[in-house]
Design a protein around this motif. Structure first.
Motif, mmCIF file in Angstrom:
data_model
loop_
_atom_site.group_PDB
_atom_site.id
_atom_site.type_symbol
_atom_site.label_atom_id
_atom_site.label_comp_id
_atom_site.label_asym_id
_atom_site.label_seq_id
_atom_site.Cartn_x
_atom_site.Cartn_y
_atom_site.Cartn_z
ATOM 1 N N TRP A 254 0.822 -1.199 0.000
ATOM 2 C CA TRP A 254 0.000 0.000 0.000
ATOM 3 C C TRP A 254 0.866 1.262 0.000
ATOM 4 C CZ3 TRP A 254 -4.487 1.378 -1.451
ATOM 5 C CH2 TRP A 254 -5.013 2.588 -1.069
ATOM 6 N N ILE A 255 1.927 1.254 0.784
ATOM 7 C CA ILE A 255 2.837 2.403 0.799
ATOM 8 C C ILE A 255 3.488 2.569 -0.578
ATOM 9 C CG2 ILE A 255 5.022 3.250 1.750
ATOM 10 C CD1 ILE A 255 4.144 2.024 4.434
ATOM 11 N N GLY A 256 3.847 1.457 -1.205
ATOM 12 C CA GLY A 256 4.442 1.526 -2.533
ATOM 13 C C GLY A 256 3.484 2.069 -3.570
ATOM 14 N N ILE A 257 2.239 1.622 -3.513
ATOM 15 C CA ILE A 257 1.241 2.101 -4.469
ATOM 16 C C ILE A 257 0.959 3.582 -4.252
ATOM 17 C CG2 ILE A 257 -1.195 1.932 -5.123
ATOM 18 C CD1 ILE A 257 -0.947 -1.097 -4.566
ATOM 19 N N ARG A 258 0.830 3.981 -3.010
ATOM 20 C CA ARG A 258 0.564 5.388 -2.706
ATOM 21 C C ARG A 258 1.746 6.271 -3.099
ATOM 22 N NH1 ARG A 258 -3.939 7.720 -1.408
ATOM 23 N NH2 ARG A 258 -2.915 9.006 0.123
ATOM 24 N N GLY A 259 2.960 5.792 -2.883
ATOM 25 C CA GLY A 259 4.138 6.591 -3.192
ATOM 26 C C GLY A 259 4.408 6.699 -4.680
ATOM 27 N N VAL A 260 4.159 5.636 -5.414
ATOM 28 C CA VAL A 260 4.452 5.626 -6.844
ATOM 29 C C VAL A 260 3.366 6.351 -7.635
ATOM 30 C CG1 VAL A 260 4.721 4.102 -8.845
ATOM 31 C CG2 VAL A 260 5.840 3.544 -6.701
ATOM 32 N N SER A 261 2.145 6.358 -7.133
ATOM 33 C CA SER A 261 1.039 6.943 -7.893
ATOM 34 C C SER A 261 1.234 8.433 -8.155
ATOM 35 C CB SER A 261 -0.284 6.719 -7.164
ATOM 36 O OG SER A 261 -0.309 7.427 -5.940
ATOM 37 N N ARG A 262 1.903 9.141 -7.291
ATOM 38 C CA ARG A 262 2.103 10.581 -7.520
ATOM 39 C C ARG A 262 3.136 10.838 -8.615
ATOM 40 N NH1 ARG A 262 5.229 11.827 -1.910
ATOM 41 N NH2 ARG A 262 6.580 10.064 -2.180
ATOM 42 N N PHE A 263 3.989 9.848 -8.933
ATOM 43 C CA PHE A 263 4.954 10.016 -10.012
ATOM 44 C C PHE A 263 4.359 9.641 -11.370
ATOM 45 C CE2 PHE A 263 7.776 9.184 -6.332
ATOM 46 C CZ PHE A 263 8.381 10.431 -6.297
ATOM 47 N N ILE A 264 3.329 8.807 -11.365
ATOM 48 C CA ILE A 264 2.723 8.372 -12.620
ATOM 49 C C ILE A 264 1.926 9.520 -13.252
ATOM 50 C CG2 ILE A 264 1.032 6.795 -13.634
ATOM 51 C CD1 ILE A 264 1.814 4.783 -11.481
ATOM 52 N N GLN A 265 1.038 10.102 -12.483
ATOM 53 C CA GLN A 265 0.192 11.190 -12.979
ATOM 54 C C GLN A 265 -0.072 12.109 -11.788
ATOM 55 O OE1 GLN A 265 -3.364 9.786 -14.789
ATOM 56 N NE2 GLN A 265 -4.187 11.821 -15.150
ATOM 57 N N PRO A 266 0.242 13.389 -11.881
ATOM 58 C CA PRO A 266 0.125 14.290 -10.731
ATOM 59 C C PRO A 266 -1.285 14.393 -10.140
ATOM 60 C CG PRO A 266 1.377 15.332 -12.471
ATOM 61 C CD PRO A 266 0.830 14.068 -13.026
#
Length: 75
Positions: A58-70
């Motif tokens: 969950w931390i990985g998904i939350r952290g990576v999602s902001r780099f995919i699309q702002p």
């Protein structure tokens, strides 16, 4: 710390007790010790695979999602 390292630590921690249980199983006797280590194996497996691992994901998904699309939000 990279996420792959956290996942590796998460999965390998319970393997210590798995190999200890196998080692003691092949030794004659030590029934009580085998039961204790098997208990630690069960507790560590439940904690690392069912509690800690989803938190890491969950931390990985939350952290990576902001780099995919702002403007992308998981919630």
């Amino acid at each position: 710390v990279r996420y792959g390292t956290l996942i590796l630590i998460c999965h390998d921690f319970s393997d210590i007790f798995l190999h200890l249980t196998k080692l003691i199983r092949h030794a004659k006797g030590y029934i009580k010790l085998k039961q204790i280590i098997s208990g630690f194996l069960m507790i560590s497996w439940i904690f690392t695979r069912l509690i800690y691992f989803p938190i890491i994901l969950w931390i990985g998904i939350r952290g990576v999602s902001r780099f995919i699309q702002p403007d992308y939000e998981v919630d």
